[in-house]
Design a protein around this motif. Sequence first.
Motif, PDB file in Angstrom:
ATOM      1  N   LEU A 105       1.021  -1.195  -0.092  1.00 59.11           N
ATOM      2  CA  LEU A 105      -0.047  -0.153  -0.106  1.00 59.11           C
ATOM      3  C   LEU A 105       0.897   1.163  -0.132  1.00 59.11           C
ATOM      4  O   LEU A 105       1.873   1.364   0.892  1.00 59.11           O
ATOM      5  CB  LEU A 105      -0.857   0.090   1.214  1.00 59.11           C
ATOM      6  CG  LEU A 105      -2.023  -0.907   1.099  1.00 59.11           C
ATOM      7  CD1 LEU A 105      -3.130  -0.926   2.374  1.00 59.11           C
ATOM      8  CD2 LEU A 105      -3.169  -0.496   0.097  1.00 59.11           C
ATOM      9  N   ARG A 106       0.683   2.283  -0.937  1.00 57.83           N
ATOM     10  CA  ARG A 106       1.429   3.422  -0.943  1.00 57.83           C
ATOM     11  C   ARG A 106       0.871   4.326   0.105  1.00 57.83           C
ATOM     12  O   ARG A 106      -0.108   4.215   0.665  1.00 57.83           O
ATOM     13  CB  ARG A 106       1.213   4.059  -2.345  1.00 57.83           C
ATOM     14  CG  ARG A 106       1.825   3.117  -3.429  1.00 57.83           C
ATOM     15  CD  ARG A 106       1.598   3.848  -4.587  1.00 57.83           C
ATOM     16  NE  ARG A 106       0.388   4.402  -5.071  1.00 57.83           N
ATOM     17  CZ  ARG A 106       0.297   5.663  -5.336  1.00 57.83           C
ATOM     18  NH1 ARG A 106       1.394   6.476  -5.198  1.00 57.83           N
ATOM     19  NH2 ARG A 106      -0.909   6.270  -5.510  1.00 57.83           N
ATOM     20  N   ALA A 107       1.691   5.125   0.634  1.00 54.46           N
ATOM     21  CA  ALA A 107       1.331   6.440   1.608  1.00 54.46           C
ATOM     22  C   ALA A 107      -0.076   7.045   1.002  1.00 54.46           C
ATOM     23  O   ALA A 107      -0.136   7.542  -0.073  1.00 54.46           O
ATOM     24  CB  ALA A 107       2.272   7.306   1.758  1.00 54.46           C
ATOM     25  N   GLY A 108      -0.743   7.193   1.855  1.00 52.95           N
ATOM     26  CA  GLY A 108      -1.982   7.976   1.594  1.00 52.95           C
ATOM     27  C   GLY A 108      -3.191   7.041   0.873  1.00 52.95           C
ATOM     28  O   GLY A 108      -4.283   7.591   0.737  1.00 52.95           O
ATOM     29  N   VAL A 109      -2.919   5.768   0.541  1.00 53.07           N
ATOM     30  CA  VAL A 109      -3.839   5.016  -0.286  1.00 53.07           C
ATOM     31  C   VAL A 109      -4.311   4.047   0.548  1.00 53.07           C
ATOM     32  O   VAL A 109      -3.790   3.333   1.261  1.00 53.07           O
ATOM     33  CB  VAL A 109      -3.171   4.384  -1.690  1.00 53.07           C
ATOM     34  CG1 VAL A 109      -4.295   3.490  -1.916  1.00 53.07           C
ATOM     35  CG2 VAL A 109      -2.672   5.671  -2.350  1.00 53.07           C
ATOM     36  N   GLY A 110      -5.769   3.846   0.675  1.00 49.37           N
ATOM     37  CA  GLY A 110      -6.235   3.042   1.516  1.00 49.37           C
ATOM     38  C   GLY A 110      -7.173   1.922   0.669  1.00 49.37           C
ATOM     39  O   GLY A 110      -6.934   1.928  -0.673  1.00 49.37           O
ATOM     40  N   MET A 111      -7.682   0.910   1.265  1.00 48.04           N
ATOM     41  CA  MET A 111      -8.565  -0.283   0.757  1.00 48.04           C
ATOM     42  C   MET A 111      -9.904  -0.330   1.609  1.00 48.04           C
ATOM     43  O   MET A 111      -9.794  -0.448   2.620  1.00 48.04           O
ATOM     44  CB  MET A 111      -7.770  -1.523   0.637  1.00 48.04           C
ATOM     45  CG  MET A 111      -8.435  -2.546  -0.135  1.00 48.04           C
ATOM     46  SD  MET A 111      -7.379  -4.028  -0.089  1.00 48.04           S
ATOM     47  CE  MET A 111      -5.947  -3.459  -1.519  1.00 48.04           C
ATOM     48  N   VAL A 112     -10.835  -0.254   0.794  1.00 48.03           N
ATOM     49  CA  VAL A 112     -12.169  -0.361   1.353  1.00 48.03           C
ATOM     50  C   VAL A 112     -12.975  -1.776   0.950  1.00 48.03           C
ATOM     51  O   VAL A 112     -12.782  -2.040  -0.232  1.00 48.03           O
ATOM     52  CB  VAL A 112     -13.037   0.824   1.000  1.00 48.03           C
ATOM     53  CG1 VAL A 112     -14.588   0.442   1.336  1.00 48.03           C
ATOM     54  CG2 VAL A 112     -12.505   2.067   1.406  1.00 48.03           C
ATOM     55  N   ILE A 113     -13.019  -2.658   1.853  1.00 49.69           N
ATOM     56  CA  ILE A 113     -13.537  -3.687   1.457  1.00 49.69           C
ATOM     57  C   ILE A 113     -14.880  -3.874   1.750  1.00 49.69           C
ATOM     58  O   ILE A 113     -15.464  -3.827   3.124  1.00 49.69           O
ATOM     59  CB  ILE A 113     -12.646  -5.013   2.289  1.00 49.69           C
ATOM     60  CG1 ILE A 113     -11.123  -4.897   1.844  1.00 49.69           C
ATOM     61  CG2 ILE A 113     -13.333  -6.591   1.809  1.00 49.69           C
ATOM     62  CD1 ILE A 113     -10.359  -5.898   2.517  1.00 49.69           C
ATOM     63  N   ASP A 114     -16.040  -4.241   0.874  1.00 54.50           N
ATOM     64  CA  ASP A 114     -17.609  -4.285   0.951  1.00 54.50           C
ATOM     65  C   ASP A 114     -17.641  -5.412   1.925  1.00 54.50           C
ATOM     66  O   ASP A 114     -17.197  -6.443   2.137  1.00 54.50           O
ATOM     67  CB  ASP A 114     -18.084  -4.441  -0.122  1.00 54.50           C
ATOM     68  CG  ASP A 114     -18.376  -3.156  -1.010  1.00 54.50           C
ATOM     69  OD1 ASP A 114     -17.843  -2.151  -0.602  1.00 54.50           O
ATOM     70  OD2 ASP A 114     -18.747  -3.013  -2.233  1.00 54.50           O
ATOM     71  N   PRO A 115     -18.892  -5.391   2.761  1.00 57.65           N
ATOM     72  CA  PRO A 115     -19.191  -6.548   3.603  1.00 57.65           C
ATOM     73  C   PRO A 115     -19.690  -7.595   2.930  1.00 57.65           C
ATOM     74  O   PRO A 115     -20.200  -7.511   1.689  1.00 57.65           O
ATOM     75  CB  PRO A 115     -20.823  -5.700   4.249  1.00 57.65           C
ATOM     76  CG  PRO A 115     -20.742  -4.284   3.990  1.00 57.65           C
ATOM     77  CD  PRO A 115     -19.862  -4.048   2.796  1.00 57.65           C
ATOM     78  N   GLY A 116     -19.224  -8.815   3.295  1.00 54.79           N
ATOM     79  CA  GLY A 116     -19.538  -9.837   2.615  1.00 54.79           C
ATOM     80  C   GLY A 116     -18.376 -10.227   1.490  1.00 54.79           C
ATOM     81  O   GLY A 116     -18.534 -11.561   1.072  1.00 54.79           O
ATOM     82  N   VAL A 117     -17.342  -9.513   1.614  1.00 51.48           N
ATOM     83  CA  VAL A 117     -16.316  -9.714   0.566  1.00 51.48           C
ATOM     84  C   VAL A 117     -15.083 -10.119   1.336  1.00 51.48           C
ATOM     85  O   VAL A 117     -14.918  -9.556   2.790  1.00 51.48           O
ATOM     86  CB  VAL A 117     -15.895  -8.234  -0.307  1.00 51.48           C
ATOM     87  CG1 VAL A 117     -14.500  -8.818  -1.174  1.00 51.48           C
ATOM     88  CG2 VAL A 117     -16.976  -7.914  -1.200  1.00 51.48           C
ATOM     89  N   VAL A 118     -14.415 -10.995   0.822  1.00 45.09           N
ATOM     90  CA  VAL A 118     -13.234 -11.488   1.980  1.00 45.09           C
ATOM     91  C   VAL A 118     -11.815 -11.312   1.031  1.00 45.09           C
ATOM     92  O   VAL A 118     -11.815 -11.452   0.026  1.00 45.09           O
ATOM     93  CB  VAL A 118     -13.257 -12.949   2.280  1.00 45.09           C
ATOM     94  CG1 VAL A 118     -11.909 -13.374   2.967  1.00 45.09           C
ATOM     95  CG2 VAL A 118     -14.594 -13.358   2.916  1.00 45.09           C
ATOM     96  N   LEU A 119     -10.960 -10.815   1.682  1.00 43.89           N
ATOM     97  CA  LEU A 119      -9.514 -10.760   1.103  1.00 43.89           C
ATOM     98  C   LEU A 119      -8.322 -11.693   1.658  1.00 43.89           C
ATOM     99  O   LEU A 119      -8.067 -11.631   2.838  1.00 43.89           O
ATOM    100  CB  LEU A 119      -8.666  -9.340   1.046  1.00 43.89           C
ATOM    101  CG  LEU A 119      -7.212  -9.324   0.416  1.00 43.89           C
ATOM    102  CD1 LEU A 119      -7.252  -9.368  -0.753  1.00 43.89           C
ATOM    103  CD2 LEU A 119      -6.734  -7.848   0.785  1.00 43.89           C
ATOM    104  N   TYR A 120      -8.109 -12.855   1.006  1.00 46.95           N
ATOM    105  CA  TYR A 120      -7.383 -13.736   1.339  1.00 46.95           C
ATOM    106  C   TYR A 120      -5.953 -13.679   1.031  1.00 46.95           C
ATOM    107  O   TYR A 120      -5.899 -13.448  -0.389  1.00 46.95           O
ATOM    108  CB  TYR A 120      -7.627 -15.357   0.995  1.00 46.95           C
ATOM    109  CG  TYR A 120      -9.058 -15.815   1.395  1.00 46.95           C
ATOM    110  CD1 TYR A 120      -8.995 -16.510   2.745  1.00 46.95           C
ATOM    111  CD2 TYR A 120     -10.142 -15.689   0.689  1.00 46.95           C
ATOM    112  CE1 TYR A 120     -10.243 -16.781   3.276  1.00 46.95           C
ATOM    113  CE2 TYR A 120     -11.386 -16.305   1.213  1.00 46.95           C
ATOM    114  CZ  TYR A 120     -11.501 -16.664   2.403  1.00 46.95           C
ATOM    115  OH  TYR A 120     -12.579 -17.262   2.981  1.00 46.95           O
ATOM    116  N   ALA A 121      -5.017 -13.152   1.793  1.00 44.51           N
ATOM    117  CA  ALA A 121      -3.520 -12.961   1.274  1.00 44.51           C
ATOM    118  C   ALA A 121      -2.645 -13.517   2.130  1.00 44.51           C
ATOM    119  O   ALA A 121      -2.843 -13.736   3.314  1.00 44.51           O
ATOM    120  CB  ALA A 121      -3.101 -11.355   1.428  1.00 44.51           C
ATOM    121  N   SER A 122      -1.293 -13.855   1.484  1.00 43.25           N
ATOM    122  CA  SER A 122      -0.373 -14.776   2.096  1.00 43.25           C
ATOM    123  C   SER A 122       0.909 -14.104   1.861  1.00 43.25           C
ATOM    124  O   SER A 122       1.200 -13.208   0.932  1.00 43.25           O
ATOM    125  CB  SER A 122      -0.346 -16.197   1.845  1.00 43.25           C
ATOM    126  OG  SER A 122      -0.286 -16.165   0.324  1.00 43.25           O
TER     127      SER A 122
END
Length: 102
Positions: A85-102
């Motif tokens: 993630l770059r400085a000042g940039v966010g991520m909005v995840i809607d309800p019911g959505v999942v981000l699986y990250a490793s």
Amino acid sequence: MKCQSLTLVAACLPAFAAAQDARHVTEPAVPAVCTTLKAMLDSSGAANADDTVRLQQAIDHCPAGQAVRLASDNAHAFLSGPLVLRAGVGMVIDPGVVLYAS
């Protein structure tokens, strides 16, 4: 003895009054969305095997003060490796959505 106790309390009261938090605190706000990505299924109907490149490109092209939004369509999951993630940039995840990250 009582006089000494009252004098001590009276001397300490100004210190307690001055110790109050005077900061102005505001509620956080959801940032403006620069782009919306929808979770996708692959040709077999399974969750997309790897969304890392798509997610990272969206993050890289989003201006500071805005966010990438993750939404659902037919699928509800994003699969990703490491993201930066770059400085000042966010991520909005809607309800019911999942981000699986490793």
